[in-house]
Motif scaffolding. Structure first.
Motif, PDB file in Angstrom:
ATOM      1  N   PHE A 183      -8.287  33.983  88.195  1.00 51.32           N
ATOM      2  CA  PHE A 183      -8.560  35.394  88.477  1.00 51.32           C
ATOM      3  C   PHE A 183      -9.238  36.053  87.288  1.00 51.32           C
ATOM      4  O   PHE A 183      -9.233  35.514  86.171  1.00 51.32           O
ATOM      5  CB  PHE A 183      -7.246  36.134  88.756  1.00 51.32           C
ATOM      6  CG  PHE A 183      -6.696  35.913  90.142  1.00 51.32           C
ATOM      7  CD1 PHE A 183      -6.156  34.683  90.497  1.00 51.32           C
ATOM      8  CD2 PHE A 183      -6.720  36.923  91.083  1.00 51.32           C
ATOM      9  CE1 PHE A 183      -5.644  34.469  91.779  1.00 51.32           C
ATOM     10  CE2 PHE A 183      -6.205  36.725  92.360  1.00 51.32           C
ATOM     11  CZ  PHE A 183      -5.668  35.496  92.708  1.00 51.32           C
ATOM     12  N   PRO A 187      -3.042  37.919  87.823  1.00 53.16           N
ATOM     13  CA  PRO A 187      -2.760  38.681  89.046  1.00 53.16           C
ATOM     14  C   PRO A 187      -1.305  39.128  89.149  1.00 53.16           C
ATOM     15  O   PRO A 187      -0.993  40.032  89.921  1.00 53.16           O
ATOM     16  CB  PRO A 187      -3.095  37.684  90.169  1.00 53.16           C
ATOM     17  CG  PRO A 187      -2.988  36.343  89.538  1.00 53.16           C
ATOM     18  CD  PRO A 187      -3.351  36.507  88.096  1.00 53.16           C
ATOM     19  N   ALA A 193      -6.673  42.385  90.104  1.00 52.52           N
ATOM     20  CA  ALA A 193      -7.376  41.177  89.640  1.00 52.52           C
ATOM     21  C   ALA A 193      -8.066  40.482  90.814  1.00 52.52           C
ATOM     22  O   ALA A 193      -7.532  40.429  91.920  1.00 52.52           O
ATOM     23  CB  ALA A 193      -6.393  40.224  88.971  1.00 52.52           C
ATOM     24  N   GLN A 195      -9.912  37.133  92.532  1.00 50.86           N
ATOM     25  CA  GLN A 195      -9.932  35.662  92.458  1.00 50.86           C
ATOM     26  C   GLN A 195     -11.377  35.149  92.439  1.00 50.86           C
ATOM     27  O   GLN A 195     -12.221  35.626  93.193  1.00 50.86           O
ATOM     28  CB  GLN A 195      -9.208  35.080  93.674  1.00 50.86           C
ATOM     29  CG  GLN A 195      -9.077  33.557  93.594  1.00 50.86           C
ATOM     30  CD  GLN A 195      -8.504  32.959  94.876  1.00 50.86           C
ATOM     31  OE1 GLN A 195      -7.896  33.651  95.682  1.00 50.86           O
ATOM     32  NE2 GLN A 195      -8.718  31.662  95.049  1.00 50.86           N
TER      33      GLN A 195
END
Ligand code: ASP
Ligand code: MG
Length: 421
Positions: A183, A187, A193, A195
């Motif tokens: 990320f 996260p 955040a 990915q």
């Protein structure tokens, strides 16, 4: 599909993924399903906190445990996991067999506790597949040419998995963990955040070196060297195909791929008597007091003032360091600040972005003293007090979202990687 025609795939499961019988059963399901289409090598870590407990146990028996014997002890953690996972797989009707590093010919140098893999006997792996569908290998360990058990350093199972994938030319190496992939920030801490679907070796390596916990930097280096296609994915969320890490095309645009934040640093500030004072003497004193590894960065703030970011100090060792430095003839004053967090912006555009007004305005409002920047091709780093580090991290991430979006827009992995997985 007959075992003969299947390609080899390596799957790696970390300590949390195998921490109890329920988790082992879950991992066994994933392995059983993969083994239908691939000859499967599974690399596992020790269960849960086993390695930490073993380190502590040795520490209760001795103040400085013999390093050879410590490796024999630590390697036993992974040996439990391979046996248990193979037992569970056998119960599912999968022909699985466990191997220690030594049994599989994972030869290392003899640097106990931090040994590097020298070679892997791939014929042993091919042979094992003649009568087994799944080979379960103990990560984090190997054997010297003279037969001593070694370990590869904490977090070393990732490296075992990638090195095995390289040795047998595996189709890919899937590293299973408890997050969905790589990320733009952790996260579990930064709600927004993002990915990455894919990311280049170099950028991933920089993220790992700057403290992103998902994958060990040595494993990424090994993958880059041998062009092993890596995939980081979640053990709990099979619907998410994770993040693919591979070779990139020439970067087309400056981008930002992540912001890392790592706690636990200290800053040592040194003021010299006069600007011309001997900085080499200080460097030497620092080296002998804290060692190369723990000295993260040095900043020259002015001709006579420098600050040094150091990891792994506690109150006691920190104060004793201040005493040692203070006794050097040319030092007027030395002081230490604990509770420092180290931030890195990672990506080809990091250096430019860190000096932008957006970053400046956040940082100037929150960081209590002058910002010291260290800049490299792929990252820009600075430190701040841990007290408001979360706030800094969140704000930076939020403000820089458009930059991440740019990175995502570029499909930067080589085409063959994208179709492969
Ligand atoms: N069990 C070892 C450790 O805890 C190796 C690993 O998990 O990768 O460091
Ligand atoms: Mg790990």
């Amino acid at each position: 599909m007959s075992n003969l025609n299947k390609k080899i795939k390596v799957l790696k499961f970390g300590g949390t993924s195998v921490k109890n019988p329920q988790r082992l059963a879950h991992v066994a399901q994933i392995v059983a399903s993969e083994s239908k289409s691939h000859k499967t090598v599974v690399v596992v870590s020790a269960m849960g906190n086993t390695t930490d407990s073993l380190v502590q146990l040795a520490g209760r028996c001795s103040d400085s445990p013999n390093l050879r014997e410590l490796d024999v002890l630590l390697a036993s953690g992974e040996q439990q996991s391979i046996a248990l996972l193979s037992i569970v797989l056998s119960d599912l009707g999968v022909r699985a067999k466990s191997f220690t590093g030594a049994q599989l010919g994972i030869v290392t140098e003899s640097n106990y506790g931090n040994a590097e893999i020298l070679s892997i006997d791939s014929t042993k792996i091919y042979d094992a597949f003649t009568s087994n569908e799944v080979i379960v290998v103990a990560g984090f360990q190997g054997v010297t040419t003279t037969g001593d058990i070694t370990t590869l350093g904490r977090g070393g199972s990732d490296t075992s998995a990638v090195a095995i994938a390289a040795a047998v030319g595996a189709e890919s190496c899937d590293v299973y963990t408890d997050v969905d992939g790589i990320f733009t920030a952790d996260p579990n801490i930064i709600g927004g955040a993002i990915q990455h679907t894919n990311i280049g070796y170099d950028e991933c390596l920089e993220m790992a070196r700057k403290g992103a916990q998902v994958i060990h930097p040595r494993a990424v280096e090994c993958a880059r060297e041998n062009l092993v296609l890596l995939r980081v994915r979640s053990v709990f969320n099979p619907g998410n195909s994770g993040t693919v890490i591979g070779p990139t095309k020439q970067p087309t645009a400056d981008s930002l791929v992540g912001i890392t934040s790592t706690d636990g640093f200290s800053v040592l500030e040194i003021e010299l008597d006069q600007p011309t004072a001997d900085s080499e003497a200080i460097k030497d004193a620092l080296k002998s007091a804290v060692g190369d590894v723990n000295l993260v960065e040095t900043y020259l703030c002015s001709d006579s003032v420098s600050s040094h970011v150091i990891s792994g100090l506690n109150n006691l060792s920190g104060q004793s360091l201040v005493g040692q430095i203070g006794r050097i003839a040319c030092v007027r004053q030395a002081s230490i600040r604990f509770g420092i967090t180290w931030f890195s912006l990672v990506g080809t555009g990091a250096a430019e972005i860190v000096t932008s007004s957006k970053v400046r305005s956040i940082v100037n409002g929150l960081i209590d003293r002058k910002l010291h920047l260290s800049i490299s091709d792929l990252s820009a780093s600075f430190y701040t007090g841990t007290d408001n580090a979360r706030q800094v991290w969140n704000l930076l991430h939020e403000q820089l979202k458009p930059e991440f979006a740019k990175a995502k827009g570029h499909n930067r992995l080589e085409e063959q990687c994208l179709v492969k997985v």
